[in-house]
Structure formats: C-alpha cells, structure tokens
Design a protein around this motif. Sequence first.
Motif, PDB file in Angstrom:
ATOM      1  N   ASP A 263      -8.426-192.355 -14.252  1.00  0.00           N
ATOM      2  CA  ASP A 263      -7.318-193.270 -14.503  1.00  0.00           C
ATOM      3  C   ASP A 263      -6.126-192.727 -13.853  1.00  0.00           C
ATOM      4  O   ASP A 263      -5.056-193.372 -14.107  1.00  0.00           O
ATOM      5  N   GLY A 264      -6.059-191.583 -13.148  1.00  0.00           N
ATOM      6  CA  GLY A 264      -4.777-191.036 -12.650  1.00  0.00           C
ATOM      7  C   GLY A 264      -4.064-190.213 -13.688  1.00  0.00           C
ATOM      8  O   GLY A 264      -2.934-189.491 -13.361  1.00  0.00           O
ATOM      9  N   PHE A 265      -4.711-189.902 -14.709  1.00  0.00           N
ATOM     10  CA  PHE A 265      -3.898-189.135 -15.703  1.00  0.00           C
ATOM     11  C   PHE A 265      -4.848-188.200 -16.573  1.00  0.00           C
ATOM     12  O   PHE A 265      -6.158-188.446 -16.559  1.00  0.00           O
ATOM     13  N   LEU A 266      -4.351-187.060 -17.079  1.00  0.00           N
ATOM     14  CA  LEU A 266      -5.051-186.236 -17.921  1.00  0.00           C
ATOM     15  C   LEU A 266      -4.671-186.495 -19.454  1.00  0.00           C
ATOM     16  O   LEU A 266      -3.593-186.359 -19.758  1.00  0.00           O
ATOM     17  N   ASP A 267      -5.348-187.073 -20.258  1.00  0.00           N
ATOM     18  CA  ASP A 267      -5.261-187.300 -21.548  1.00  0.00           C
ATOM     19  C   ASP A 267      -5.704-185.883 -22.294  1.00  0.00           C
ATOM     20  O   ASP A 267      -6.040-185.030 -21.704  1.00  0.00           O
ATOM     21  N   ALA A 268      -5.587-186.174 -23.774  1.00  0.00           N
ATOM     22  CA  ALA A 268      -5.684-185.058 -24.635  1.00  0.00           C
ATOM     23  C   ALA A 268      -7.110-184.519 -24.457  1.00  0.00           C
ATOM     24  O   ALA A 268      -7.267-183.072 -24.191  1.00  0.00           O
ATOM     25  N   ASN A 269      -8.311-185.129 -24.556  1.00  0.00           N
ATOM     26  CA  ASN A 269      -9.587-184.636 -24.204  1.00  0.00           C
ATOM     27  C   ASN A 269      -9.754-184.279 -22.634  1.00  0.00           C
ATOM     28  O   ASN A 269     -10.335-183.059 -22.597  1.00  0.00           O
ATOM     29  N   GLU A 270      -9.179-184.506 -21.718  1.00  0.00           N
ATOM     30  CA  GLU A 270      -9.015-183.963 -20.324  1.00  0.00           C
ATOM     31  C   GLU A 270      -8.497-182.868 -20.096  1.00  0.00           C
ATOM     32  O   GLU A 270      -8.963-181.823 -19.589  1.00  0.00           O
ATOM     33  N   VAL A 271      -7.406-182.815 -21.087  1.00  0.00           N
ATOM     34  CA  VAL A 271      -6.496-181.207 -21.000  1.00  0.00           C
ATOM     35  C   VAL A 271      -7.522-180.374 -21.787  1.00  0.00           C
ATOM     36  O   VAL A 271      -7.397-179.181 -21.460  1.00  0.00           O
ATOM     37  N   ALA A 272      -7.967-180.738 -22.860  1.00  0.00           N
ATOM     38  CA  ALA A 272      -9.003-179.835 -23.476  1.00  0.00           C
ATOM     39  C   ALA A 272     -10.158-179.201 -22.694  1.00  0.00           C
ATOM     40  O   ALA A 272     -10.373-178.194 -22.674  1.00  0.00           O
ATOM     41  N   GLN A 273     -10.505-179.859 -21.815  1.00  0.00           N
ATOM     42  CA  GLN A 273     -11.740-179.410 -20.834  1.00  0.00           C
ATOM     43  C   GLN A 273     -11.094-178.787 -19.761  1.00  0.00           C
ATOM     44  O   GLN A 273     -11.957-177.622 -19.296  1.00  0.00           O
ATOM     45  N   TRP A 274      -9.858-178.853 -19.546  1.00  0.00           N
ATOM     46  CA  TRP A 274      -9.426-178.124 -18.552  1.00  0.00           C
ATOM     47  C   TRP A 274      -8.690-176.695 -18.846  1.00  0.00           C
ATOM     48  O   TRP A 274      -9.181-175.478 -18.624  1.00  0.00           O
ATOM     49  N   ILE A 275      -8.181-176.615 -20.281  1.00  0.00           N
ATOM     50  CA  ILE A 275      -7.800-175.352 -20.713  1.00  0.00           C
ATOM     51  C   ILE A 275      -8.660-174.594 -21.761  1.00  0.00           C
ATOM     52  O   ILE A 275      -8.381-173.145 -21.940  1.00  0.00           O
ATOM     53  N   LEU A 276      -9.380-175.406 -22.444  1.00  0.00           N
ATOM     54  CA  LEU A 276     -10.559-174.982 -23.276  1.00  0.00           C
ATOM     55  C   LEU A 276     -12.012-175.208 -22.982  1.00  0.00           C
ATOM     56  O   LEU A 276     -12.508-175.975 -23.519  1.00  0.00           O
ATOM     57  N   PRO A 277     -12.223-174.721 -21.618  1.00  0.00           N
ATOM     58  CA  PRO A 277     -13.539-175.110 -21.296  1.00  0.00           C
ATOM     59  C   PRO A 277     -14.949-174.830 -21.992  1.00  0.00           C
ATOM     60  O   PRO A 277     -16.072-174.991 -21.434  1.00  0.00           O
ATOM     61  N   GLY A 278     -14.641-173.985 -22.882  1.00  0.00           N
ATOM     62  CA  GLY A 278     -15.914-173.468 -23.768  1.00  0.00           C
ATOM     63  C   GLY A 278     -15.701-171.868 -23.857  1.00  0.00           C
ATOM     64  O   GLY A 278     -14.585-171.372 -23.246  1.00  0.00           O
ATOM     65  N   GLU A 279     -16.681-171.298 -24.478  1.00  0.00           N
ATOM     66  CA  GLU A 279     -16.561-169.853 -24.895  1.00  0.00           C
ATOM     67  C   GLU A 279     -16.747-169.085 -23.489  1.00  0.00           C
ATOM     68  O   GLU A 279     -17.859-169.113 -23.011  1.00  0.00           O
ATOM     69  N   VAL A 280     -15.595-168.581 -22.951  1.00  0.00           N
ATOM     70  CA  VAL A 280     -15.779-167.638 -21.876  1.00  0.00           C
ATOM     71  C   VAL A 280     -15.305-166.341 -22.086  1.00  0.00           C
ATOM     72  O   VAL A 280     -14.338-166.022 -22.727  1.00  0.00           O
ATOM     73  N   ASP A 281     -16.048-165.193 -22.095  1.00  0.00           N
ATOM     74  CA  ASP A 281     -16.050-163.918 -22.558  1.00  0.00           C
ATOM     75  C   ASP A 281     -15.282-163.175 -21.290  1.00  0.00           C
ATOM     76  O   ASP A 281     -15.863-162.723 -20.319  1.00  0.00           O
ATOM     77  N   HIS A 282     -14.212-163.246 -20.993  1.00  0.00           N
ATOM     78  CA  HIS A 282     -13.331-162.643 -20.062  1.00  0.00           C
ATOM     79  C   HIS A 282     -13.443-161.152 -19.894  1.00  0.00           C
ATOM     80  O   HIS A 282     -13.350-160.368 -18.760  1.00  0.00           O
ATOM     81  N   ALA A 283     -13.688-160.495 -21.026  1.00  0.00           N
ATOM     82  CA  ALA A 283     -13.879-159.210 -20.977  1.00  0.00           C
ATOM     83  C   ALA A 283     -15.145-158.740 -20.635  1.00  0.00           C
ATOM     84  O   ALA A 283     -15.448-157.755 -19.698  1.00  0.00           O
ATOM     85  N   ASP A 284     -16.405-159.571 -20.647  1.00  0.00           N
ATOM     86  CA  ASP A 284     -17.607-159.479 -20.143  1.00  0.00           C
ATOM     87  C   ASP A 284     -17.659-159.533 -18.385  1.00  0.00           C
ATOM     88  O   ASP A 284     -18.115-158.564 -17.919  1.00  0.00           O
ATOM     89  N   ASN A 285     -16.829-160.665 -18.229  1.00  0.00           N
ATOM     90  CA  ASN A 285     -16.847-160.908 -16.790  1.00  0.00           C
ATOM     91  C   ASN A 285     -16.087-159.693 -16.047  1.00  0.00           C
ATOM     92  O   ASN A 285     -16.604-159.226 -14.924  1.00  0.00           O
ATOM     93  N   GLU A 286     -14.889-159.372 -16.689  1.00  0.00           N
ATOM     94  CA  GLU A 286     -14.262-158.324 -16.107  1.00  0.00           C
ATOM     95  C   GLU A 286     -14.875-156.846 -15.959  1.00  0.00           C
ATOM     96  O   GLU A 286     -14.849-156.122 -14.818  1.00  0.00           O
ATOM     97  N   ALA A 287     -15.805-156.534 -17.166  1.00  0.00           N
ATOM     98  CA  ALA A 287     -16.730-155.538 -17.019  1.00  0.00           C
ATOM     99  C   ALA A 287     -17.586-155.402 -15.881  1.00  0.00           C
ATOM    100  O   ALA A 287     -17.747-154.491 -15.112  1.00  0.00           O
ATOM    101  N   LYS A 288     -18.126-156.500 -15.712  1.00  0.00           N
ATOM    102  CA  LYS A 288     -19.194-156.895 -14.588  1.00  0.00           C
ATOM    103  C   LYS A 288     -18.475-156.783 -13.266  1.00  0.00           C
ATOM    104  O   LYS A 288     -19.108-156.120 -12.179  1.00  0.00           O
ATOM    105  N   HIS A 289     -17.300-157.248 -13.050  1.00  0.00           N
ATOM    106  CA  HIS A 289     -16.369-157.197 -11.810  1.00  0.00           C
ATOM    107  C   HIS A 289     -16.043-155.706 -11.434  1.00  0.00           C
ATOM    108  O   HIS A 289     -16.351-155.274 -10.261  1.00  0.00           O
ATOM    109  N   LEU A 290     -15.887-154.985 -12.535  1.00  0.00           N
ATOM    110  CA  LEU A 290     -15.325-153.648 -12.016  1.00  0.00           C
ATOM    111  C   LEU A 290     -16.629-152.621 -11.840  1.00  0.00           C
ATOM    112  O   LEU A 290     -16.258-151.971 -10.879  1.00  0.00           O
ATOM    113  N   ILE A 291     -17.681-152.962 -12.594  1.00  0.00           N
ATOM    114  CA  ILE A 291     -18.965-152.278 -12.076  1.00  0.00           C
ATOM    115  C   ILE A 291     -19.423-152.632 -10.957  1.00  0.00           C
ATOM    116  O   ILE A 291     -19.925-151.711 -10.124  1.00  0.00           O
ATOM    117  N   HIS A 292     -19.402-153.905 -10.583  1.00  0.00           N
ATOM    118  CA  HIS A 292     -19.759-154.395  -9.234  1.00  0.00           C
ATOM    119  C   HIS A 292     -18.759-153.875  -8.088  1.00  0.00           C
ATOM    120  O   HIS A 292     -19.593-153.256  -6.886  1.00  0.00           O
TER     121      HIS A 292
END
Length: 333
Positions: A263-292
Amino acid sequence: MQKSLQNRENMQLLFLGTLALLVGVTVTVPAQEKRVHRQSDLSDHAHDDSHGFQYDHEAFLGKEEAKTFDQLSPEESKERLGKIVDRIDTDKDGFVSHAELHHWIKHRQRRYIEENVDKHWKDYDQNKDGKIAWTEYKNTTYGFYMGKRIKHLNMEFDDVEDKMSYKSMLTRDERRFKSADRDGDGIATREEFTAFLHPEEFDYMKDVVIQETIEDIDKNGDKKINLQEYIGDMYTPEDGENEPEWVATEKKHFTEFRDTNKDGFLDANEVAQWILPGEVDHADNEAKHLIHETDKDNDDKITKKEILANWNMFVGSQATNYGEDLTKRHDEL
C-alpha cells in the motif's frame, strides 16, 4: 549510510545533553539516551569488514559509548588481548571454541547493560530505597530549570524555549516507564528499570519499541512510514551529492520486502517485521564470523596465535582507539 546514522545519533545525544544542562538536573543526560528503533545488536556500527572492524571490536569488547580511550600501540594491544584470550579459554585446552567465544560475547553484552543501569541507578534512586519511582525519575530529569523548580511541577516548561520538545520527551518517557512497570505501582524495580532503559531486551516491551520507531520516522503524523520517510531516516543528501547505491537498494527493500501489503506505507505490523524479525542470536553469529575469519587451519576452533595474528579484527585499529577493555586491568574484565 553509516555516516548519516552516526550523525543523527550525535545530534540526538547533543540535544539530550542540552536538556540536562538547561534544566540543571543532577545527572548528565536523561536515562533514555537514544531511541530504540532496531533489534538489539552488538554494535551501532555497520558490520562491514571491508570498511573497518568497528562492529567486531564492540561485539568482542563490549559497547562503552560514553567514553573515549587513548590509543595503544600494536604491541600493547596484542599483549592485553592475549590476557583476554586466556580468560575466554575456560577449559584451558589452548583453543577458543565457538561455545567459549559465544559465551564471552554474551557476557560482554550483559556487562554493557548492567554497567549502563548501574550508571543511572544512583542518580535516580533519590531516597536510596532500592527502587525508582516515576516521580523520582521525572523530577530528577525534568523538575529543575537553572537551579529553580519549574512552576507547579506540572511540567509546563513555561521558561523553556522549545517547550513542546521537552513535553514530548516527558510524555514519551512516562509511557515507556509505565510499560516497563509491569505491576503498575509507579515504582520500578531494577529489572523494570532495565526494561525502561533497554526495552529492546524485553519481549513485553516490543510494542513500545515499535511505537517509538514509527514516531521517530513518521514526519507527517499519519502514524505510518512512507518511502520518503523511510529513506530520510537513514540518509540526507548533501548539496551536489550523488545518491549512493545502497539508497537504491533500500528503496527496493522497502517496496519488495518491507511493504508486505503493497500500500506504499509501513504500518505497525510491517514495522514489527522489519525491526523485530524474530529471535536472532547476534552473539552466536558474531562468534561464528570471528572464528571463520580467524581459523586458518579450518578446525572450527582458534588458538591464541591465530587470534593474535588477527588482533586488529578483535581489538584494534587507528580509527577506533582499540577499545576500552584494553585499558582495564585484567581482573576487571
């Protein structure tokens, strides 16, 4: 993009610092230092190793945003990094595993939050009862102007030039405080005050995070975000500047992925999907990145020698002053 985001944050902090100076509060800035508009991450910097290792430094060492640090020589950095590695290697087998590195990064993330709460707690718990009432926070942050209490303590800000901004900040703080105050008694326990300062860390605060995001980006007051507002929040072109390629990419993301109902806009539900996309373990991802990036023999674990060979990724560069942990004593980490 990173420059524009950083400039915006600097302006926000300057504004809040000005508030504290004008109203003569006993703390340097209001506790709500910055808006929360994205999922909690390990750093405010972009994770782009081609342009530096700022993200990795803050992820590995912890975010200490309020301080600046003297630069260390490469030799000093490597020596102190070696001591940190010894602490990360908890089973003392001579290797840093993914689990050990993941645990360390999570530890630094928790330490940052704890230190931030500690920094503000003593300023706002005026009666030293181990809790912070809304009235304590309100009066400490907004209740004084040039050493004199504002008339009626009704927070009308009659003597403040930009009183609408201050009233808006007060309203926003009160709403966030009430959301964090789960039992509704007007008094925040330490956990509730932590939720007030760091709502991105608490699932029950997600509605506040979404609402604040929309309010900050929505310039025309229609309670939703159009493409111009979405891009404007990240990038403001300077005179004669060509639009960076990433802007076109972000426009495409908006139309193809973020705006799910087209519809050309981001409503509250779409903003939630943008900024809260689910459980992301950034520490886990960063540990994998540093080891790689560090594991040259591909055995999925790294030695102190491999870490020290990549010391600039973990702790140092001329652009980032190496990180605060390298200026602390070993037993303080």
